[in-house]
Design a protein around this motif. Sequence first.
Motif, short mmCIF file in Angstrom:
data_model
loop_
_atom_site.label_atom_id
_atom_site.label_comp_id
_atom_site.label_asym_id
_atom_site.label_seq_id
_atom_site.Cartn_x
_atom_site.Cartn_y
_atom_site.Cartn_z
N SER A 9 0.81 -1.22 0.00
CA SER A 9 0.00 0.00 0.00
C SER A 9 0.84 1.26 0.00
O SER A 9 0.35 2.33 0.27
CB SER A 9 -0.91 0.00 1.23
N ALA A 10 2.12 1.12 -0.30
CA ALA A 10 2.97 2.31 -0.29
C ALA A 10 2.58 3.22 -1.44
O ALA A 10 2.25 2.78 -2.52
CB ALA A 10 4.43 1.90 -0.42
N ALA A 11 2.63 4.54 -1.17
CA ALA A 11 2.20 5.52 -2.17
C ALA A 11 3.23 5.65 -3.26
O ALA A 11 4.42 5.56 -3.04
CB ALA A 11 1.97 6.88 -1.51
N SER A 12 2.78 5.91 -4.49
CA SER A 12 3.69 6.15 -5.59
C SER A 12 4.12 7.61 -5.56
O SER A 12 3.34 8.50 -5.31
CB SER A 12 2.96 5.86 -6.91
N ALA A 13 5.40 7.85 -5.84
CA ALA A 13 5.93 9.21 -5.83
C ALA A 13 6.43 9.56 -7.21
O ALA A 13 7.01 8.74 -7.89
CB ALA A 13 7.06 9.33 -4.82
N LEU A 22 5.59 3.61 4.28
CA LEU A 22 6.13 2.28 4.46
C LEU A 22 5.00 1.33 4.77
O LEU A 22 4.18 1.59 5.63
CB LEU A 22 7.15 2.27 5.61
N ASP A 23 4.94 0.21 4.03
CA ASP A 23 3.92 -0.78 4.30
C ASP A 23 4.08 -1.27 5.73
O ASP A 23 5.09 -1.84 6.09
CB ASP A 23 4.05 -1.96 3.34
N GLN A 24 3.08 -1.07 6.56
CA GLN A 24 3.24 -1.27 8.00
C GLN A 24 2.98 -2.71 8.43
O GLN A 24 2.30 -2.96 9.41
CB GLN A 24 2.32 -0.31 8.74
N VAL A 61 15.06 2.15 4.60
CA VAL A 61 14.79 2.48 3.21
C VAL A 61 14.98 3.98 3.06
O VAL A 61 14.37 4.76 3.79
CB VAL A 61 13.36 2.07 2.79
N ALA A 62 15.84 4.38 2.13
CA ALA A 62 16.18 5.80 2.01
C ALA A 62 16.64 6.10 0.59
O ALA A 62 16.92 5.18 -0.20
CB ALA A 62 17.29 6.17 3.00
N LEU A 231 8.74 -1.49 1.10
CA LEU A 231 8.04 -2.71 1.45
C LEU A 231 8.64 -3.28 2.72
O LEU A 231 9.86 -3.41 2.84
CB LEU A 231 8.17 -3.72 0.31
N SER A 232 7.79 -3.61 3.70
CA SER A 232 8.23 -4.20 4.96
C SER A 232 7.20 -5.22 5.39
O SER A 232 6.07 -4.86 5.71
CB SER A 232 8.42 -3.12 6.02
N ILE A 233 7.56 -6.50 5.36
CA ILE A 233 6.61 -7.58 5.60
C ILE A 233 7.17 -8.55 6.62
O ILE A 233 8.28 -9.07 6.46
CB ILE A 233 6.29 -8.34 4.30
N ASP A 234 6.40 -8.85 7.66
CA ASP A 234 6.75 -9.90 8.60
C ASP A 234 6.51 -11.26 7.97
O ASP A 234 5.42 -11.51 7.44
CB ASP A 234 5.91 -9.78 9.87
N VAL A 235 7.52 -12.13 8.02
CA VAL A 235 7.40 -13.47 7.46
C VAL A 235 7.90 -14.48 8.50
O VAL A 235 9.08 -14.47 8.84
CB VAL A 235 8.22 -13.63 6.17
N PRO A 236 7.02 -15.33 9.03
CA PRO A 236 7.47 -16.34 9.98
C PRO A 236 8.48 -17.30 9.36
O PRO A 236 8.52 -17.48 8.13
CB PRO A 236 6.16 -17.06 10.36
#
Length: 283
Positions: A9-13, A22-24, A61-62, A231-236
Amino acid sequence: MNRRRYLGSAASALGIAVAGCLDQAGSASDDTNDSDDETTPDETTFAGVEVGNVRATPELVAMNTPDSIGTFGDSDEQYVVATVSAEGSSAPEYGAFELDAGGTTHSPDEDAGGMNGHLWTFESPYQTRFGSNDSTEGWIAFTVPKPLDGESAAITWPGGGRSLDSDAVDYLARPPTEFEIREFTAPDSVEVGEEATVSGTVENVGDVDGTFVAARNRSGPWVAYTPDGALSIDVPAGETATWERSHTVDERHLDREDGDNLSMRFHLRCRSDDLTRKVNVEI
Protein backbone atom coordinates in the motif's frame (compact mmCIF):
# COMPACT_ATOMS: atom_id res chain seq x y z
CA MET A 1 4.12 -24.54 3.77
CA ASN A 2 1.71 -21.74 4.67
CA ARG A 3 1.23 -18.82 2.34
CA ARG A 4 0.18 -15.34 3.37
CA ARG A 5 -0.71 -12.54 0.99
CA TYR A 6 0.01 -8.87 1.48
CA LEU A 7 -1.18 -6.02 -0.68
CA GLY A 8 1.50 -3.36 -0.89
CA SER A 9 0.00 0.00 0.00
CA ALA A 10 2.97 2.31 -0.29
CA ALA A 11 2.20 5.52 -2.17
CA SER A 12 3.69 6.15 -5.59
CA ALA A 13 5.93 9.21 -5.83
CA LEU A 14 6.70 11.28 -8.91
CA GLY A 15 9.95 13.13 -9.49
CA ILE A 16 12.50 13.35 -6.70
CA ALA A 17 10.70 12.14 -3.60
CA VAL A 18 12.10 12.52 -0.12
CA ALA A 19 9.31 10.94 1.89
CA GLY A 20 6.70 8.29 1.45
CA CYS A 21 4.73 5.48 3.05
CA LEU A 22 6.13 2.28 4.46
CA ASP A 23 3.92 -0.78 4.30
CA GLN A 24 3.24 -1.27 8.00
CA ALA A 25 3.37 -5.06 8.12
CA GLY A 26 6.90 -5.05 9.37
CA SER A 27 8.75 -3.05 11.95
CA ALA A 28 7.83 -2.95 15.64
CA SER A 29 6.65 0.49 16.63
CA ASP A 30 5.33 2.65 19.45
CA ASP A 31 3.73 5.94 18.41
CA THR A 32 3.19 7.55 21.81
CA ASN A 33 5.11 10.56 23.03
CA ASP A 34 6.69 10.38 26.48
CA SER A 35 9.58 12.37 27.90
CA ASP A 36 9.57 11.47 31.58
CA ASP A 37 9.91 7.67 31.72
CA GLU A 38 13.51 7.92 32.85
CA THR A 39 15.87 10.63 34.00
CA THR A 40 19.54 10.93 33.20
CA PRO A 41 21.36 13.30 35.58
CA ASP A 42 23.56 15.84 33.85
CA GLU A 43 24.89 19.32 34.42
CA THR A 44 22.79 20.52 31.50
CA THR A 45 19.18 19.37 31.14
CA PHE A 46 16.67 20.06 28.40
CA ALA A 47 12.97 20.64 28.95
CA GLY A 48 10.24 20.25 26.36
CA VAL A 49 11.83 17.34 24.49
CA GLU A 50 9.39 14.80 23.06
CA VAL A 51 10.35 11.44 21.53
CA GLY A 52 7.74 9.42 19.69
CA ASN A 53 7.00 7.33 16.59
CA VAL A 54 9.66 4.82 17.66
CA ARG A 55 10.43 2.14 15.05
CA ALA A 56 12.63 -0.95 15.21
CA THR A 57 13.57 -2.31 11.79
CA PRO A 58 16.28 -4.61 10.36
CA GLU A 59 16.97 -2.25 7.45
CA LEU A 60 16.37 1.35 6.46
CA VAL A 61 14.79 2.48 3.21
CA ALA A 62 16.18 5.80 2.01
CA MET A 63 17.20 7.80 -1.04
CA ASN A 64 20.35 6.32 -2.60
CA THR A 65 20.39 8.50 -5.73
CA PRO A 66 18.55 11.76 -6.51
CA ASP A 67 15.70 9.77 -8.06
CA SER A 68 15.64 6.33 -6.41
CA ILE A 69 15.47 4.58 -3.05
CA GLY A 70 17.37 1.57 -1.71
CA THR A 71 17.90 -0.42 1.47
CA PHE A 72 20.65 0.10 4.04
CA GLY A 73 21.88 -2.30 6.71
CA ASP A 74 23.86 -5.54 7.11
CA SER A 75 22.41 -8.79 8.44
CA ASP A 76 24.18 -8.46 11.80
CA GLU A 77 22.78 -4.99 12.53
CA GLN A 78 19.41 -3.29 12.91
CA TYR A 79 18.01 0.16 13.62
CA VAL A 80 15.96 2.05 16.15
CA VAL A 81 14.50 5.24 14.69
CA ALA A 82 12.39 7.85 16.47
CA THR A 83 11.01 11.31 15.87
CA VAL A 84 12.30 14.04 18.19
CA SER A 85 10.78 17.46 18.68
CA ALA A 86 12.18 20.21 20.90
CA GLU A 87 12.28 23.98 21.22
CA GLY A 88 15.21 25.29 19.21
CA SER A 89 16.48 27.56 22.00
CA SER A 90 16.88 24.63 24.40
CA ALA A 91 17.18 21.61 22.11
CA PRO A 92 19.91 19.04 22.79
CA GLU A 93 22.36 18.24 20.03
CA TYR A 94 21.90 15.08 17.97
CA GLY A 95 24.82 13.44 19.75
CA ALA A 96 23.33 14.11 23.20
CA PHE A 97 20.80 11.30 22.72
CA GLU A 98 21.68 7.71 23.63
CA LEU A 99 20.08 4.29 23.41
CA ASP A 100 20.59 2.27 26.59
CA ALA A 101 20.00 -1.48 26.35
CA GLY A 102 21.29 -4.35 28.45
CA GLY A 103 23.83 -2.17 30.21
CA THR A 104 25.31 -0.98 26.90
CA THR A 105 25.02 2.59 25.61
CA HIS A 106 24.73 3.28 21.88
CA SER A 107 25.35 6.70 20.36
CA PRO A 108 23.13 7.94 17.53
CA ASP A 109 24.29 7.15 14.01
CA GLU A 110 24.81 10.42 12.17
CA ASP A 111 25.46 8.56 8.91
CA ALA A 112 22.14 6.70 8.89
CA GLY A 113 19.86 7.51 6.01
CA GLY A 114 20.36 8.13 2.34
CA MET A 115 21.20 11.20 0.31
CA ASN A 116 20.71 14.40 2.33
CA GLY A 117 19.77 12.25 5.33
CA HIS A 118 16.24 11.53 4.14
CA LEU A 119 14.62 8.31 5.34
CA TRP A 120 11.60 7.17 3.37
CA THR A 121 9.13 7.41 6.28
CA PHE A 122 10.79 9.97 8.55
CA GLU A 123 11.69 12.80 6.15
CA SER A 124 14.49 15.04 7.48
CA PRO A 125 16.92 14.29 10.33
CA TYR A 126 16.87 16.07 13.67
CA GLN A 127 19.44 18.85 13.72
CA THR A 128 20.25 21.93 15.76
CA ARG A 129 23.43 23.12 14.08
CA PHE A 130 21.71 26.10 12.43
CA GLY A 131 21.03 27.71 15.81
CA SER A 132 17.36 28.34 15.15
CA ASN A 133 15.14 29.47 18.01
CA ASP A 134 12.16 27.83 16.35
CA SER A 135 10.86 24.36 17.10
CA THR A 136 13.25 21.61 16.00
CA GLU A 137 11.85 18.30 14.74
CA GLY A 138 13.30 15.34 12.87
CA TRP A 139 14.48 11.76 13.17
CA ILE A 140 17.30 10.26 15.16
CA ALA A 141 18.61 6.76 14.43
CA PHE A 142 20.66 4.20 16.31
CA THR A 143 22.51 1.31 14.70
CA VAL A 144 22.60 -1.63 17.12
CA PRO A 145 23.66 -5.29 16.92
CA LYS A 146 21.20 -7.92 15.76
CA PRO A 147 20.20 -9.49 18.08
CA LEU A 148 20.23 -6.84 20.80
CA ASP A 149 20.72 -8.18 24.32
CA GLY A 150 18.77 -6.75 27.25
CA GLU A 151 15.39 -7.02 28.88
CA SER A 152 14.73 -3.31 28.45
CA ALA A 153 15.82 -0.39 26.29
CA ALA A 154 15.37 3.38 26.40
CA ILE A 155 16.27 6.46 24.40
CA THR A 156 17.74 8.99 26.84
CA TRP A 157 18.99 12.56 26.77
CA PRO A 158 20.17 14.95 29.48
CA GLY A 159 17.19 15.40 31.74
CA GLY A 160 14.84 12.79 30.31
CA GLY A 161 14.24 9.47 28.63
CA ARG A 162 11.80 7.40 26.58
CA SER A 163 11.46 3.67 27.27
CA LEU A 164 10.81 1.27 24.41
CA ASP A 165 7.82 -0.99 24.96
CA SER A 166 8.16 -4.74 25.41
CA ASP A 167 7.14 -5.54 21.83
CA ALA A 168 9.98 -3.40 20.46
CA VAL A 169 12.47 -4.94 22.90
CA ASP A 170 11.38 -8.46 21.89
CA TYR A 171 11.63 -7.50 18.22
CA LEU A 172 15.20 -6.24 18.68
CA ALA A 173 16.14 -9.51 20.44
CA ARG A 174 15.44 -11.60 17.32
CA PRO A 175 18.53 -13.04 15.59
CA PRO A 176 19.06 -12.56 11.83
CA THR A 177 17.26 -14.71 9.29
CA GLU A 178 17.52 -15.18 5.53
CA PHE A 179 15.06 -14.54 2.71
CA GLU A 180 14.85 -15.76 -0.86
CA ILE A 181 12.68 -14.15 -3.53
CA ARG A 182 10.66 -16.93 -5.10
CA GLU A 183 8.77 -14.84 -7.62
CA PHE A 184 8.81 -11.35 -9.11
CA THR A 185 6.48 -11.02 -12.08
CA ALA A 186 4.77 -8.42 -14.26
CA PRO A 187 2.64 -8.68 -17.43
CA ASP A 188 4.42 -8.67 -20.76
CA SER A 189 2.27 -5.80 -21.96
CA VAL A 190 -0.69 -3.58 -21.06
CA GLU A 191 -2.87 -1.15 -22.98
CA VAL A 192 -3.29 2.50 -22.12
CA GLY A 193 -5.91 2.79 -19.38
CA GLU A 194 -5.14 -0.63 -17.94
CA GLU A 195 -3.33 -1.47 -14.73
CA ALA A 196 0.14 -2.98 -14.82
CA THR A 197 0.37 -5.20 -11.74
CA VAL A 198 3.66 -6.47 -10.44
CA SER A 199 3.72 -9.13 -7.74
CA GLY A 200 6.34 -10.88 -5.69
CA THR A 201 6.74 -13.76 -3.28
CA VAL A 202 9.46 -14.03 -0.66
CA GLU A 203 10.30 -16.99 1.58
CA ASN A 204 11.88 -16.87 5.01
CA VAL A 205 14.38 -19.75 4.68
CA GLY A 206 15.86 -19.19 8.15
CA ASP A 207 14.99 -20.68 11.50
CA VAL A 208 13.48 -17.58 13.12
CA ASP A 209 10.74 -15.09 12.28
CA GLY A 210 11.91 -12.01 10.41
CA THR A 211 10.98 -8.90 8.46
CA PHE A 212 11.64 -8.64 4.73
CA VAL A 213 12.52 -5.08 3.68
CA ALA A 214 12.78 -3.85 0.10
CA ALA A 215 12.67 -0.65 -1.95
CA ARG A 216 10.50 -0.30 -5.04
CA ASN A 217 11.32 2.00 -7.94
CA ARG A 218 9.69 2.54 -11.32
CA SER A 219 10.85 3.92 -14.65
CA GLY A 220 9.08 4.84 -17.89
CA PRO A 221 7.19 5.63 -19.90
CA TRP A 222 7.33 9.38 -19.14
CA VAL A 223 9.76 9.41 -16.21
CA ALA A 224 13.36 8.22 -16.23
CA TYR A 225 13.24 6.87 -12.68
CA THR A 226 11.19 7.47 -9.55
CA PRO A 227 10.62 5.86 -6.13
CA ASP A 228 7.51 3.70 -5.93
CA GLY A 229 7.41 2.90 -2.23
CA ALA A 230 8.98 0.83 0.53
CA LEU A 231 8.04 -2.71 1.45
CA SER A 232 8.23 -4.20 4.96
CA ILE A 233 6.61 -7.58 5.60
CA ASP A 234 6.75 -9.90 8.60
CA VAL A 235 7.40 -13.47 7.46
CA PRO A 236 7.47 -16.34 9.98
CA ALA A 237 10.26 -18.89 9.71
CA GLY A 238 9.67 -21.37 6.88
CA GLU A 239 6.72 -19.44 5.42
CA THR A 240 6.17 -17.22 2.41
CA ALA A 241 4.52 -13.83 1.87
CA THR A 242 3.20 -12.29 -1.35
CA TRP A 243 2.61 -8.68 -2.29
CA GLU A 244 1.23 -6.74 -5.25
CA ARG A 245 1.70 -3.26 -6.66
CA SER A 246 -0.39 -1.80 -9.51
CA HIS A 247 0.08 1.25 -11.68
CA THR A 248 -2.39 2.56 -14.25
CA VAL A 249 -1.00 3.51 -17.66
CA ASP A 250 -2.79 6.74 -18.56
CA GLU A 251 -2.92 9.14 -21.50
CA ARG A 252 0.17 11.04 -20.42
CA HIS A 253 2.11 8.13 -21.85
CA LEU A 254 1.00 9.18 -25.33
CA ASP A 255 2.87 12.49 -25.14
CA ARG A 256 6.06 11.00 -26.56
CA GLU A 257 7.46 10.96 -30.09
CA ASP A 258 8.20 7.24 -29.75
CA GLY A 259 4.62 6.50 -28.74
CA ASP A 260 4.64 3.19 -30.58
CA ASN A 261 7.52 1.86 -28.47
CA LEU A 262 6.60 2.76 -24.92
CA SER A 263 7.53 0.61 -21.96
CA MET A 264 7.74 0.82 -18.22
CA ARG A 265 9.93 -1.04 -15.72
CA PHE A 266 9.40 -2.08 -12.12
CA HIS A 267 12.51 -2.37 -9.96
CA LEU A 268 12.84 -4.23 -6.66
CA ARG A 269 15.91 -3.61 -4.50
CA CYS A 270 16.68 -5.54 -1.35
CA ARG A 271 19.75 -6.72 0.51
CA SER A 272 20.35 -9.72 -1.75
CA ASP A 273 18.76 -8.81 -5.10
CA ASP A 274 18.23 -5.99 -7.59
CA LEU A 275 15.46 -7.15 -9.95
CA THR A 276 13.73 -5.48 -12.91
CA ARG A 277 10.62 -6.41 -14.87
CA LYS A 278 9.69 -4.71 -18.17
CA VAL A 279 6.13 -4.06 -19.31
CA ASN A 280 5.41 -2.94 -22.89
CA VAL A 281 2.71 -0.30 -23.32
CA GLU A 282 0.40 -0.87 -26.27
CA ILE A 283 -1.38 2.02 -27.95
